[in-house]
Write a protein that holds these residues in place. Structure first.
Motif, PDB file in Angstrom:
ATOM      1  N   SER A 192       0.811  -1.223   0.000  1.00 27.29           N
ATOM      2  CA  SER A 192       0.000   0.000   0.000  1.00 27.29           C
ATOM      3  C   SER A 192       0.842   1.271   0.000  1.00 27.29           C
ATOM      4  O   SER A 192       0.377   2.340   0.380  1.00 27.29           O
ATOM      5  CB  SER A 192      -0.968   0.016   1.201  1.00 27.29           C
ATOM      6  OG  SER A 192      -1.833  -1.097   1.161  1.00 27.29           O
ATOM      7  N   THR A 193       2.088   1.138  -0.433  1.00 23.44           N
ATOM      8  CA  THR A 193       2.979   2.290  -0.499  1.00 23.44           C
ATOM      9  C   THR A 193       2.798   3.012  -1.830  1.00 23.44           C
ATOM     10  O   THR A 193       2.536   2.393  -2.859  1.00 23.44           O
ATOM     11  CB  THR A 193       4.447   1.830  -0.362  1.00 23.44           C
ATOM     12  OG1 THR A 193       4.609   1.208   0.911  1.00 23.44           O
ATOM     13  CG2 THR A 193       5.404   3.008  -0.461  1.00 23.44           C
ATOM     14  N   ARG A 194       2.953   4.320  -1.793  1.00 23.84           N
ATOM     15  CA  ARG A 194       2.933   5.109  -3.018  1.00 23.84           C
ATOM     16  C   ARG A 194       4.315   5.718  -3.213  1.00 23.84           C
ATOM     17  O   ARG A 194       4.821   6.428  -2.346  1.00 23.84           O
ATOM     18  CB  ARG A 194       1.875   6.202  -2.941  1.00 23.84           C
ATOM     19  CG  ARG A 194       1.813   7.065  -4.188  1.00 23.84           C
ATOM     20  CD  ARG A 194       0.658   8.033  -4.127  1.00 23.84           C
ATOM     21  NE  ARG A 194       0.673   8.941  -5.267  1.00 23.84           N
ATOM     22  CZ  ARG A 194      -0.228   9.897  -5.476  1.00 23.84           C
ATOM     23  NH1 ARG A 194      -1.233  10.042  -4.626  1.00 23.84           N
ATOM     24  NH2 ARG A 194      -0.140  10.680  -6.528  1.00 23.84           N
ATOM     25  N   ILE A 195       4.919   5.412  -4.362  1.00 23.10           N
ATOM     26  CA  ILE A 195       6.262   5.908  -4.661  1.00 23.10           C
ATOM     27  C   ILE A 195       6.178   6.764  -5.920  1.00 23.10           C
ATOM     28  O   ILE A 195       5.704   6.309  -6.963  1.00 23.10           O
ATOM     29  CB  ILE A 195       7.249   4.745  -4.854  1.00 23.10           C
ATOM     30  CG1 ILE A 195       7.280   3.867  -3.596  1.00 23.10           C
ATOM     31  CG2 ILE A 195       8.645   5.268  -5.164  1.00 23.10           C
ATOM     32  CD1 ILE A 195       8.158   2.634  -3.724  1.00 23.10           C
ATOM     33  N   ASP A 196       6.622   8.004  -5.819  1.00 24.26           N
ATOM     34  CA  ASP A 196       6.498   8.938  -6.940  1.00 24.26           C
ATOM     35  C   ASP A 196       7.560   8.736  -8.016  1.00 24.26           C
ATOM     36  O   ASP A 196       7.509   9.382  -9.070  1.00 24.26           O
ATOM     37  CB  ASP A 196       6.574  10.381  -6.423  1.00 24.26           C
ATOM     38  CG  ASP A 196       5.393  10.728  -5.510  1.00 24.26           C
ATOM     39  OD1 ASP A 196       4.335  10.092  -5.674  1.00 24.26           O
ATOM     40  OD2 ASP A 196       5.537  11.602  -4.642  1.00 24.26           O
ATOM     41  N   GLY A 197       8.517   7.902  -7.770  1.00 24.49           N
ATOM     42  CA  GLY A 197       9.558   7.607  -8.749  1.00 24.49           C
ATOM     43  C   GLY A 197       9.764   6.109  -8.834  1.00 24.49           C
ATOM     44  O   GLY A 197       8.889   5.320  -8.472  1.00 24.49           O
ATOM     45  N   PRO A 198      10.934   5.675  -9.268  1.00 27.53           N
ATOM     46  CA  PRO A 198      11.188   4.229  -9.375  1.00 27.53           C
ATOM     47  C   PRO A 198      11.511   3.600  -8.026  1.00 27.53           C
ATOM     48  O   PRO A 198      11.926   4.275  -7.083  1.00 27.53           O
ATOM     49  CB  PRO A 198      12.395   4.167 -10.314  1.00 27.53           C
ATOM     50  CG  PRO A 198      13.098   5.465 -10.098  1.00 27.53           C
ATOM     51  CD  PRO A 198      12.033   6.484  -9.811  1.00 27.53           C
ATOM     52  N   LEU A 199      11.326   2.287  -7.963  1.00 29.57           N
ATOM     53  CA  LEU A 199      11.774   1.486  -6.829  1.00 29.57           C
ATOM     54  C   LEU A 199      12.856   0.553  -7.352  1.00 29.57           C
ATOM     55  O   LEU A 199      12.617  -0.266  -8.236  1.00 29.57           O
ATOM     56  CB  LEU A 199      10.606   0.678  -6.254  1.00 29.57           C
ATOM     57  CG  LEU A 199      10.970  -0.394  -5.215  1.00 29.57           C
ATOM     58  CD1 LEU A 199      11.692   0.209  -4.025  1.00 29.57           C
ATOM     59  CD2 LEU A 199       9.727  -1.163  -4.768  1.00 29.57           C
TER      60      LEU A 199
END
Length: 487
Positions: free
Chosen positions: A124-131
Motif C-alpha cells: 500500500s505504499t505510493r512511490i512517486d519515482g522508481p523502486l
C-alpha cells in the motif's frame, strides 16, 4: 534527536543529508553486504536515527536534502509506516538487521540496490519515482501488494527466498506500476504473485530462475500488461498461471523451460494476448492450458507440448511456424477434454488463413474421423463407408475412381450378357456403358435402365450398382455442402 547523541558514523550521515551528499562506508560496489553483520561501529547506523533524519529534520534554505547512504549496517527496525517522506532514499549496499517497514507510506524515491534484508514491507505504499531492488538479497517476503509506483520496479539480478513456502515471496498483487517491471536474471525460491496487477510498460523476466515445486512459480491471474512480457530463457520449476491476463504485446517464452509434472506447466486460459511465443523452448513438463483465450499469433512447435493440452474455445488468427497438418493433429488428439470440434475448426481456419487448403482439408478429415469414434455402431459403420469411398467428401477424386471402376466393370459384364428388353418393339438399342451409367447415377437417365431387365445374378449386380451410386452421390453432395458452407 540531538546531534550530540549520535555516533561518528551517524553524525557523518546527519551532516551529509541536508546537502544531499553521498556517504559511502567501505568499498562501495566492491562491498559484500552479506558479511554486514560483522561490520563494526564505524559503519553502523541506527534505524531510529534515519527515521528522525527523514521525518523531523528541518530543511536548510537553498539545499535539497537527500539520504544517500551505502555500505552501512542498519540496526533496529526502520519503521516508516504511514509516513510521508519528501526526500529520495538511497540505501545501497546496506545490511539491514531487521526488516524495514514502509507500509502505507508515501515516498519520493527508494533505492535499495545490492542491499541485504530479512524481508521488506512496501504494501500500500505510493512511490512517486522508481523502486530499485537490483541485486538485492532478501530472505523473506517482499510485500508490495496494493502499492503504486509511478516509475519502474527494478529487481534485476535479485535473489529472494523465504522459509515459509505457503507465503508468496514477492507479493505484487493489486499493485500499479506506471512504467515496467524489470527483473532479468531474477532468482526466486517461492511464489511470485501478480494477481490483478497493472503494468504500464513491459515485464522483463529474461533469464530468470523461479522455483516453487508443487505450487505456482508465477501466479498472475487477471494481470494487465500494456506492452510485452519478455521471458526468454526463463527457468520455472512450478506452474506459470496467467489465467485472465491481458497482454497487449507478446508473451515471449522462447528458449524457456517450464516444469510442473502432474500439473499445469503453463495456464493462460481466458486470456487476451497479442502474440504467444513458445518456439525453440524445451518440452513442457506438465499441461498446456489455453482454453477460452484469444491470441492473434500463436507460435510454437508441436514438440513443445508433448503431454496433455487444453484447447477448447481457443481462438487464434495465425499459427507459426508453418507445419504440415500431420504434425499438428496429434496435439488435438491429446486434448484433455476429449473430442473438441472447435479445436479442429480453428486449426483448419489457420491453414486457410495462409492459403494451405490441402492442410485444411486434412484437418477437416481428421475431425470427421475423430467424431466417428463418438457415434453409435451404425453411425460408425456409415462413417467408415463414407471415409473409404470419398474421404467424407474431402477427397472427391476418390469418388471419380470408384465411379470409373464400377462403370468399367458394369459395362464389361453387361456387354457380355445383354439384359432382355421389357418391350422388344419399343426398346432402344442396348448400350452397356449408358446402361451402367443409368444404374450408377440416381438423377440422370439415358433411357436404358427402364427399357431392359437383367435376370439372375445380373439383376443383383444392378441392385449393387444402384446402391453404390446412391452412396457415392450422397457423400459427394455432403462434402460439397460442407465446402460451400465454409466458403
Amino acid at each position: 534527536m540531538e546531534i550530540n547523541d549520535l555516533t561518528a558514523a551517524e553524525s557523518r550521515v546527519w551532516r551529509a543529508f541536508h546537502k544531499g551528499e553521498p556517504v559511502a562506508f567501505g568499498e562501495g560496489e566492491a562491498e559484500n553486504p552479506a558479511t554486514g553483520s560483522d561490520w563494526g561501529p564505524e559503519r553502523t547506523v541506527r534505524a531510529s536515527v534515519l527515521r528522525a533524519l527523514l521525518l523531523s529534520t528541518p530543511q536548510v534554505d537553498g539545499e535539497i536534502p537527500r539520504l544517500r547512504l551505502s555500505g552501512a549496517r542498519v540496526t533496529g527496525q526502520l519503521n516508516l509506516m504511514y509516513a510521508v517522506v519528501d526526500h529520495p532514499l538511497h540505501l545501497r549496499y546496506c545490511h539491514f538487521e531487521e526488516s524495514p517497514d514502509f507500509y502505507g507510506s508515501r515516498l519520493r524515491q527508494l533505492n535499495l540496490r545490492s542491499s541485504v534484508l530479512p524481508s521488506v514491507s512496501l504494501a500500500s505504499t505510493r512511490i512517486d519515482g522508481p523502486l530499485r531492488m537490483t541485486d538485492c538479497r532478501v530472505r523473506g517476503p517482499v510485500k508490495l501488494a496494493g502499492s503504486q509506483i509511478a516509475g519502474a520496479l527494478f529487481m534485476d539480478g535479485a535473489d529472494i527466498t523465504t522459509s515459509d513456502p505457503s507465503v508468496p515471496v514477492i507479493q505484487l498483487h493489486q499493485s500499479v506500476l506506471s512504467d515496467g517491471f524489470a527483473a532479468p536474471g531474477l532468482r526466486v525460491r517461492g511464489e511470485i504473485r501478480l494477481d490483478g496487477a497493472t503494468v504500464g510498460g513491459s515485464v522483463n523476466l529474461e533469464g530468470a530462475e523461479l522455483s516453487n515445486p508443487g505450487g505456482n512459480a508465477l501466479r498472475a491471474q487477471s494481470l494487465e500488461v500494456r506492452a510485452d512480457i519478455r521471458a526468454r530463457r526463463l527457468r520455472a520449476e512450478g506452474g506459470v498461471d496467467l489465467r485472465g491476463a491481458r497482454i497487449a504485446g507478446r508473451l515471449d517464452l522462447m528458449r524457456s523451460r517450464l516444469s510442473n509434472p502432474g500439473g499445469m506447466a503453463l495456464r493462460a486460459s481466458s486470456c487476451v494476448i497479442g502474440e504467444l511465443w513458445l518456439f525453440r523452448s524445451e518440452p513442457l513438463e506438465g499441461t498446456l492450458h489455453l482454453r477460452r483465450s484469444r491470441i492473434d499469433v500463436l507460435s510454437f512447435e508441436p514438440e513443445v507440448a508433448p503431454g496433455e493440452v487444453l484447447f477448447n474455445n481457443l481462438t487464434y488468427t495465425a499459427l507459426t511456424p508453418h507445419e504440415p497438418a500431420d504434425r499438428r493433429l496429434p496435439l488435438l488428439e491429446r486434448d484433455g477434454d476429449g473430442y473438441v470440434p472447435y479445436a479442429y475448426e480453428q486449426l483448419a481456419a489457420a491453414y486457410r488463413h495462409v492459403g494451405d487448403e490441402g492442410a485444411a482439408r486434412r484437418v477437416q478429415l481428421a475431425k470427421q474421423r475423430r467424431h466417428r469414434a463418438t457415434l453409435p455402431w451404425l453411425g460408425r459403420v456409415w462413417g467408415h463407408l463414407q471415409d473409404t469411398t470419398v474421404g467424407y467428401g474431402f477427397r472427391p477424386l476418390r469418388a471419380a475412381v470408384w465411379l470409373l471402376s464400377l462403370l468399367a466393370a458394369g459395362s464389361i459384364v453387361y456387354a457380355l450378357h445383354h439384359p432382355r428388353p421389357l418391350k422388344a418393339a419399343e426398346a432402344p438399342e442396348f448400350n452397356p456403358v449408358f446402361y451402367t451409367l443409368d444404374l450408377l447415377l440416381p438423377v440422370i437417365s439415358f433411357g436404358q435402365e427402364g427399357a431392359f431387365a437383367p435376370t439372375g445374378g445380373y439383376q443383383f449386380l444392378s441392385y449393387a450398382l444402384i446402391l453404390t451410386g446412391w452412396i457415392l452421390a450422397t457423400t459427394v453432395i455432403a462434402g460439397v455442402s460442407r465446402s460451400v458452407t465454409r466458403q
